[in-house]
Design an enzyme around this catalytic site. Structure first.
Site, PDB file in Angstrom:
ATOM      1  CB  CYS A  78       3.878  13.032   9.401  1.00 39.90           C
ATOM      2  SG  CYS A  78       4.650  12.480   7.843  1.00 39.90           S
ATOM      3  CB  SER A 104     -10.502  -3.354   1.427  1.00 37.67           C
ATOM      4  OG  SER A 104     -11.163  -2.388   2.022  1.00 37.67           O
ATOM      5  CG  ASN A 145      -0.241  -0.540   2.552  1.00 35.93           C
ATOM      6  OD1 ASN A 145       0.459  -1.562   2.552  1.00 35.93           O
ATOM      7  ND2 ASN A 145      -0.415   0.408   3.485  1.00 35.93           N
TER       8      ASN A 145
HETATM    9  N1  PLP Z   1      -4.387  -4.528   3.907  1.00 37.76           N
HETATM   10  C1  PLP Z   1      -3.782  -3.224   3.187  1.00 37.76           C
HETATM   11  C2  PLP Z   1      -2.629  -3.635   2.134  1.00 37.76           C
HETATM   12  C3  PLP Z   1      -4.333  -2.320   3.062  1.00 37.76           C
HETATM   13  O1  PLP Z   1      -4.003  -0.870   2.155  1.00 37.76           O
HETATM   14  C4  PLP Z   1      -5.412  -1.890   4.008  1.00 37.76           C
HETATM   15  C5  PLP Z   1      -6.004  -0.585   4.015  1.00 37.76           C
HETATM   16  O2  PLP Z   1      -5.302   0.533   4.181  1.00 37.76           O
HETATM   17  C6  PLP Z   1      -6.013  -2.875   4.723  1.00 37.76           C
HETATM   18  C7  PLP Z   1      -5.389  -4.104   4.837  1.00 37.76           C
HETATM   19  C8  PLP Z   1      -7.250  -2.627   5.664  1.00 37.76           C
HETATM   20  O3  PLP Z   1      -8.287  -2.691   4.699  1.00 37.76           O
HETATM   21  P1  PLP Z   1      -9.723  -2.014   5.422  1.00 37.76           P
HETATM   22  O4  PLP Z   1      -9.493  -0.564   5.523  1.00 37.76           O
HETATM   23  O5  PLP Z   1     -10.586  -2.527   4.517  1.00 37.76           O
HETATM   24  O6  PLP Z   1      -9.928  -2.680   6.853  1.00 37.76           O
END
Ligand code: PLP
Length: 761
Positions: free
Chosen positions: A335, A208, A160
């Site tokens: 940050c 998600s 992410n």
């Molecule tokens: N895993 C990754 C790689 C993510 O980017 C995120 C969200 O930021 C999540 C898990 C968590 O997802 P959710 O907001 O649907 O619980």
């Protein structure tokens, strides 16, 4: 100004088709899919269709697809299922591998869930991080060695923060022969990468909705056919008894609509278009910031994510500038206002600290358009121009932003000041900090000032002076005489001239033997006194150092008062509570010891004894953490200074003398003007770094004149308003929520909201 949203990896807007589907479920097809009547059956059909399209899009005809509240729930359920199975195998007396492995760059939801369920189930299995290489990809050799001992392996499909795509085939090969269960966090892959779930041995894949144009609060969990499963929620038997609770039908219908668009292939851009967008953005970044560094290899990353750092610019400076230009990005790291914590993802990749701490993530979504990308590119270039005009870029500036008389730099509470006179182009630096040498050099060189002196207020107990380094790095601009006193004062002179200003010194031994205060004069006025650690907001410098002179401290305080009076602004060497400045009269009120000296109740000896008592339990200083003086309790008290937009409107309506002060840095103000306050409003620019320069004038205003400070989020403006309140100025305010919530700053259509704000009669 239209918002350019480039933070799609955090969340996306909701696709119109998804909105329509959700609305349909809220208005017409609102039934409970478990009901057997017609209304329920219509809802059931929507639920079934959403699941069917999810199967088609994910390319799976076996296994289970369970609707969840999002990926965090999917991850919990997968981990609970896997751990329950490992426990069962162990309790059955089978030889079982139980190491729980997760990628070092995994989203926090994974390691936190591993720790949580490992503890909740009382398993005490070993949890191990799979290292990543400098490209951000898993160390497959490490994984191959660890695989035989692994019970569960958690890796993500794409990261992410960086967009780095995992080598899922390589991971699968490394796991061959191991009977570990495999969880692949697929959140960032949906709509951007094929996961080939049918072919790969992936056991669990959480998704998600809100990362791909569905609303927040809905997600999917794919569970491979035959993979262990333990429900996390039990109740009414929904989702085939795998996840109880009445279904989130608005979310599911919306997610179904998004998946349908994905399947149709008309709404979302293909890989070639997304790659072209990324190339355009990368070129714009390179043109704007020639020394920009990309923190992940483009060839291995999602085309929709760019993670970059710009040498010499902090994440906060970049984010503030971009935000003012209406471009929404995020820090690649968490940050805090004071100090950026390096991103653990970039740190795991072995990137240098500066790069990991100053990283910015730019992410767009597959539904974005070339118009948005073009506008983003031109705003990126504007941001760079604005930063340059504030001397915050390595390239020479065009057109210079105004220079405040006093600029303050703060590193972990330690303050350094730069006094600059634009008429003579001479400046003085007081208490340079080693961390600031590069910034101070850039500041001086870019603006073309001559450095008249580099002064220390004392030989610091907590850090070495970096005066020599600073002098060495601006040699060509140095205008110091050859002979200097130990703290940098020109030998044999009583004043340093800075155009219309001049500086004098006062010896104030106490905190240290050599403690010195510097007074900045304009004509007959004393504007500021740089007091180092002799007096700080809420404390007096500690006097228990080896180089302290506790018995001379009281006399020094009296001498200070004799020379500068009780109300001249004192600028301290440390400011732990964002107070900016204080005065002797304010500190007398707060500090009985100081009051005792001024009232003549404490002589030098009694003062030293009282001071030693205060310092008895004070830890040794390390300036990152520990106070350089014993602070009195009230100093960190937070005054309520906030006023909401309606209150500001009312002030502007009823008190025409109201002064509005924008405390954002000049580069932010250049990018997004403070607007919508009405043509009559008196607006002043006073960037936080130079805010001290304007303080004497604000303190001189009649108490009846309201002063409202504004900034981006309401944080900096509250600091300034609080600082002025502490100095006795009433009627100073901070716009609650900052300009982000000020209606006038938004597009013209929000002007109506401004006029409709409650106006007390
Ligand atoms: N895993 C990754 C790689 C993510 O980017 C995120 C969200 O930021 C999540 C898990 C968590 O997802 P959710 O907001 O649907 O619980």
């Amino acid at each position: 100004m239209k918002e350019i949203y480039l933070d799609a990896n955090a969340t996306t807007s909701v696709l119109p088709q998804a909105r329509a589907a959700a609305l349909g479920v809220m208005t017409e097809s609102f039934g409970n899919p478990s009901s057997v009547h017609g209304t329920g059956l219509r809802a059931r059909a929507i639920l079934d269709e959403a699941r069917a399209v999810a199967r088609r899009v994910l390319g799976i005809d076996s296994g289970r697809v369970i609707f969840t509240s999002g990926a965090t729930e999917g991850i919990q359920t997968a981990i609970l299922s896997a751990l329950t199975e490992l426990r069962r195998r162990r309790d059955d007396g089978r030889a079982v591998s139980t190491d729980l492995l997760y990628g070092a760059t995994e989203h926090k939801a994974v390691p936190e869930a591993l720790r949580h369920w490992n503890a909740m189930l009382g398993l005490d299995f070993s949890i191990r991080k799979i290292p990543v290489d400098s490209d951000g990809r898993h160390d497959l050799a490490w994984l191959r060695e660890a695989a035989p001992f692994a019970g569960l392996v958690c890796t993500m499909a794409a990261n992410n923060e960086t967009g780095v795509i995992s080598d899922l085939d390589g991971i699968e090969q490394a796991l061959s022969g191991s009977d570990a269960l495999w969880l692949v966090d697929s959140v960032q892959a949906l709509g951007k990468l094929s996961l080939d779930l049918a072919r790969r041995r992936i056991d669990y894949a959480p998704f998600s909705g809100h990362k791909l144009y569905a609303p927040k609060g809905v997600g999917l969990l794919y569970v491979r056919d035959g993979s262990p499963f333990s429900p996390m929620l039990m109740g009414g038997g929904q989702e085939g008894e795998l996840r109880a609770g009445t279904e989130n039908m608005t979310g599911i219908a919306a997610l179904g609509a998004v998946l349908l668009e994905l399947e149709r292939g008309t709404t979302f851009k293909d890989a070639a278009a997304l790659n072209a967008y990324r190339s355009a953005l990368t070129s714009a970044l390179r043109e704007a910031f020639p020394d920009v560094v990309l923190n992940a290899p483009e060839a291995l990353s999602l085309p929709t994510t760019l993670n970059f750092s710009v040498p010499g610019l902090t994440a906060k400076q970049l984010l503030d500038a971009f935000d003012s230009a209406g471009v929404r990005l995020s820090g690649g790291s968490a940050c805090s206002a004071a100090k950026a914590q390096p991103s653990y993802v970039l740190a795991a990749m072995g990137l240098p600290d500066w790069q990991a701490a100053s990283a910015i993530r730019l992410s767009f979504g597959p539904a974005d358009t070339s118009t948005l990308i073009d506008e983003a590119c031109s705003r990126i270039k504007r941001c760079a121009e604005a930063l340059r005009s504030n001397c915050l870029s390595s390239r020479p500036q065009k057109g210079r932003a105004p220079t405040p008389l006093v600029t303050r730099f703060v590193v972990d509470g330690a303050c350094c000041y730069l006094v600059a006179d634009t008429a003579s182009m001479r400046c003085v630096v007081i208490d340079p900090l080693p961390e600031l040498t590069a910034d101070l050099t850039k500041w001086i060189q870019c603006r073309g000032f001559n450095l008249a002196a580099v002064l220390d207020t004392h030989s610091h107990g907590d850090h070495a002076s970096s005066a020599a380094d600073l002098r060495a790095s601006v040699t060509a601009l140095l205008q110091e005489p050859a002979q200097l006193e130990p703290l940098g004062w020109p030998a044999g002179t009583s004043e340093i001239q800075l155009g219309h200003f001049r500086m004098t010194q006062i010896a104030v031994p106490g905190h240290t033997r050599d403690s010195t205060s510097y007074v900045l004069h304009k004509d007959e006025d004393k504007l500021f006194v740089f007091v180092g650690d002799t007096v700080m907001p809420g404390s007096l410098g500690r006097s228990d150092f080896e180089q302290s002179e506790p018995l001379r401290f009281a006399t020094s305080l009296l001498r200070l008062e004799e020379v500068v009076g009780s109300n001249t602004l004192l600028l301290p060497g440390h400011d732990y509570d964002d107070r900016f400045a204080t005065t002797l009269s304010v500190e007398r009120e707060a500090q009985p010891l100081l009051d005792g000296v001024f009232k003549g109740e404490l002589d030098a000896g009694a003062f030293a004894v009282g001071k030693a008592e205060l310092e008895r339990d004070l830890g040794l200083t390390a300036y990152q953490t520990v106070a350089c003086g014993a602070r009195v309790g009230h100093c960190s008290r937070k005054e309520a200074v906030e006023i909401d937009a309606a209150g500001v409107v009312s002030l502007l309506d009823t008190q025409s003398q109201t002064l509005l002060v924008d405390v954002r840095e000049i580069y932010e103000q250049l990018l997004g003007l403070t607007s919508g306050f009405g043509a009559e409003a008196k607006l002043q620019a006073a960037p936080l770094s130079g805010v001290l320069s304007a303080m004497p004038a604000w303190l001189d205003l009649p108490q009846t004149t309201p002063v409202v400070f504004v900034c981006r989020s309401g944080n900096r403006s509250a600091q300034v308003a609080r600082a002025l309140r502490a100095l006795g100025r009433t009627n100073v305010w901070s716009l609650r929520g900052g300009l982000a919530l000020w209606p006038g700053l938004h597009a013209a259509h929000r002007q109506t909201e401004l006029s409709s704000l409650a106006r007390p009669s």
